[in-house]
Design a protein around this motif. Structure first.
Motif, PDB file in Angstrom:
ATOM      1  N   GLY A  86      24.039  51.615  42.739  1.00 52.26           N
ATOM      2  CA  GLY A  86      22.667  51.333  43.152  1.00 52.26           C
ATOM      3  C   GLY A  86      22.644  50.096  44.029  1.00 52.26           C
ATOM      4  N   ALA A  87      21.839  49.110  43.639  1.00 55.66           N
ATOM      5  CA  ALA A  87      21.733  47.874  44.410  1.00 55.66           C
ATOM      6  C   ALA A  87      22.731  46.818  43.941  1.00 55.66           C
ATOM      7  N   SER A  88      23.541  47.141  42.931  1.00 58.57           N
ATOM      8  CA  SER A  88      24.490  46.171  42.396  1.00 58.57           C
ATOM      9  C   SER A  88      25.919  46.704  42.501  1.00 58.57           C
ATOM     10  N   PHE A  89      26.841  45.998  41.856  1.00 61.60           N
ATOM     11  CA  PHE A  89      28.257  46.324  41.945  1.00 61.60           C
ATOM     12  C   PHE A  89      28.921  46.049  40.609  1.00 61.60           C
ATOM     13  N   SER A  90      30.113  46.579  40.436  1.00 61.67           N
ATOM     14  CA  SER A  90      30.949  46.218  39.302  1.00 61.67           C
ATOM     15  C   SER A  90      32.378  46.099  39.817  1.00 61.67           C
ATOM     16  N   ILE A  91      33.121  45.188  39.216  1.00 62.05           N
ATOM     17  CA  ILE A  91      34.476  44.895  39.669  1.00 62.05           C
ATOM     18  C   ILE A  91      35.466  45.825  38.987  1.00 62.05           C
ATOM     19  N   LEU A  92      36.268  46.497  39.798  1.00 62.16           N
ATOM     20  CA  LEU A  92      37.358  47.340  39.312  1.00 62.16           C
ATOM     21  C   LEU A  92      38.677  46.576  39.291  1.00 62.16           C
ATOM     22  N   ARG A  93      38.831  45.644  40.247  1.00 65.26           N
ATOM     23  CA  ARG A  93      40.055  44.850  40.347  1.00 65.26           C
ATOM     24  C   ARG A  93      39.719  43.527  41.015  1.00 65.26           C
ATOM     25  N   LYS A  94      40.256  42.448  40.438  1.00 64.26           N
ATOM     26  CA  LYS A  94      40.142  41.117  41.043  1.00 64.26           C
ATOM     27  C   LYS A  94      41.558  40.568  41.155  1.00 64.26           C
ATOM     28  N   HIS A  95      41.976  40.320  42.382  1.00 67.53           N
ATOM     29  CA  HIS A  95      43.331  39.818  42.667  1.00 67.53           C
ATOM     30  C   HIS A  95      43.176  38.458  43.333  1.00 67.53           C
ATOM     31  N   VAL A  96      43.612  37.412  42.655  1.00 71.38           N
ATOM     32  CA  VAL A  96      43.413  36.037  43.118  1.00 71.38           C
ATOM     33  C   VAL A  96      44.745  35.456  43.564  1.00 71.38           C
ATOM     34  N   LEU A  97      44.783  34.955  44.775  1.00 71.85           N
ATOM     35  CA  LEU A  97      45.965  34.281  45.291  1.00 71.85           C
ATOM     36  C   LEU A  97      45.668  32.784  45.294  1.00 71.85           C
ATOM     37  N   MET A 156      50.648  34.347  36.928  1.00 73.15           N
ATOM     38  CA  MET A 156      50.005  33.211  36.272  1.00 73.15           C
ATOM     39  C   MET A 156      48.976  33.704  35.261  1.00 73.15           C
ATOM     40  N   ILE A 157      48.258  34.771  35.639  1.00 72.22           N
ATOM     41  CA  ILE A 157      47.313  35.434  34.733  1.00 72.22           C
ATOM     42  C   ILE A 157      47.373  36.919  35.041  1.00 72.22           C
ATOM     43  N   TYR A 158      47.402  37.727  33.996  1.00 66.84           N
ATOM     44  CA  TYR A 158      47.311  39.174  34.183  1.00 66.84           C
ATOM     45  C   TYR A 158      46.608  39.782  32.985  1.00 66.84           C
ATOM     46  N   TYR A 159      45.458  40.387  33.247  1.00 67.82           N
ATOM     47  CA  TYR A 159      44.745  41.161  32.240  1.00 67.82           C
ATOM     48  C   TYR A 159      44.689  42.587  32.763  1.00 67.82           C
ATOM     49  N   ALA A 160      45.251  43.519  32.038  1.00 71.68           N
ATOM     50  CA  ALA A 160      45.309  44.922  32.461  1.00 71.68           C
ATOM     51  C   ALA A 160      43.945  45.601  32.385  1.00 71.68           C
ATOM     52  N   ASN A 161      43.008  44.983  31.651  1.00 75.48           N
ATOM     53  CA  ASN A 161      41.640  45.501  31.560  1.00 75.48           C
ATOM     54  C   ASN A 161      40.715  44.371  31.128  1.00 75.48           C
ATOM     55  N   ARG A 162      39.432  44.650  31.052  1.00 76.91           N
ATOM     56  CA  ARG A 162      38.440  43.629  30.708  1.00 76.91           C
ATOM     57  C   ARG A 162      38.684  43.031  29.327  1.00 76.91           C
ATOM     58  N   VAL A 193      41.068  45.259  36.287  1.00 80.56           N
ATOM     59  CA  VAL A 193      42.306  44.470  36.302  1.00 80.56           C
ATOM     60  C   VAL A 193      41.997  43.101  36.892  1.00 80.56           C
ATOM     61  N   PHE A 194      42.516  42.054  36.251  1.00 83.82           N
ATOM     62  CA  PHE A 194      42.370  40.668  36.720  1.00 83.82           C
ATOM     63  C   PHE A 194      43.781  40.128  36.885  1.00 83.82           C
ATOM     64  N   HIS A 195      44.176  39.793  38.116  1.00 81.94           N
ATOM     65  CA  HIS A 195      45.567  39.414  38.378  1.00 81.94           C
ATOM     66  C   HIS A 195      45.655  38.177  39.256  1.00 81.94           C
ATOM     67  N   VAL A 196      46.474  37.230  38.812  1.00 85.19           N
ATOM     68  CA  VAL A 196      46.811  36.037  39.590  1.00 85.19           C
ATOM     69  C   VAL A 196      48.339  35.990  39.647  1.00 85.19           C
ATOM     70  N   PRO A 197      48.942  36.409  40.765  1.00 88.60           N
ATOM     71  CA  PRO A 197      50.403  36.445  40.845  1.00 88.60           C
ATOM     72  C   PRO A 197      51.014  35.052  40.990  1.00 88.60           C
ATOM     73  N   GLN A 198      52.292  34.956  40.673  1.00 88.90           N
ATOM     74  CA  GLN A 198      53.061  33.750  40.964  1.00 88.90           C
ATOM     75  C   GLN A 198      53.637  33.879  42.363  1.00 88.90           C
ATOM     76  N   TRP A 199      54.100  32.774  42.891  1.00 91.80           N
ATOM     77  CA  TRP A 199      54.778  32.800  44.178  1.00 91.80           C
ATOM     78  C   TRP A 199      56.239  33.140  43.956  1.00 91.80           C
ATOM     79  N   ASP A 200      56.733  34.114  44.701  1.00 96.68           N
ATOM     80  CA  ASP A 200      58.134  34.513  44.652  1.00 96.68           C
ATOM     81  C   ASP A 200      58.960  33.618  45.572  1.00 96.68           C
TER      82      ASP A 200
END
Length: 164
Positions: free
Chosen positions: A138-149, A60-66, A38-45
């Motif tokens: 292992g020695a790396s990572f993968s993103i499950l959720r990115k939430h940007v303010l 502002m941006i919302y992707y429910a998946n890659r 999930v990639f999410h950039v909320p608006q200000w309430d």
């Protein structure tokens, strides 16, 4: 992995992701995200409160998946995104990276960020906070959720994922 080694590895992963975005190395950038990410950039309430539910409130941006990112990148690569022509040059800076928690190979990570960009003679900067849910692999990572303010009061261009 010791706490110091883990901190370093997380930072390097985030720096690589930012660098791939700056260099428009889209395959490497996309590979950072799980298919269900999930990639999410909320608006200000209000002045200090952002929206929290992208399915019921404005974002502002919302992707429910890659797939949302894949679609944007397809349009960038094929020139089908008029709002991104020409592509801006960007420089992402990541700092204050903090591992907030770790359980069963999943990390909650917070950071501060700024992105400087220039397009057609206009330079500007976006800045804010980001939180990640990341799977350790292992020695790396993968993103499950990115939430940007996004903390900017004004947005002087069409906002896109590569600005954040």
């Amino acid at each position: 992995m010791s706490p110091i080694e883990l901190q370093h590895a997380v930072e390097q992963f985030l720096y690589d992701q930012a660098d791939w975005c700056d260099r428009q190395q889209w395959d490497e950038y996309l590979a950072c995200f799980e298919p269900s990410a999930v990639f999410h950039v909320p608006q200000w309430d209000s002045e200090h409160v952002a929206t929290t539910d992208p399915k019921r409130e404005m974002s502002m941006i919302y992707y429910a998946n890659r797939g949302g990112l894949e679609d944007r990148i397809f349009r960038l690569r094929t020139g089908k995104s008029a709002a991104s022509q020409p592509m801006p040059r960007t420089l992402h800076q990541i700092n204050n990276v903090r591992i907030r928690s770790q359980a069963q190979g999943v990390l909650q990570v917070g950071a501060k960020w700024s992105t400087h960009y220039t397009r057609q003679g206009q330079a500007d900067c976006y800045f804010g906070e980001v939180s990640y849910e990341m799977r350790q692999s292992g020695a790396s990572f993968s993103i499950l959720r990115k939430h940007v303010l996004l903390l900017n009061d004004r947005i002087n261009a069409v906002l896109d994922f590569y600005h954040l």
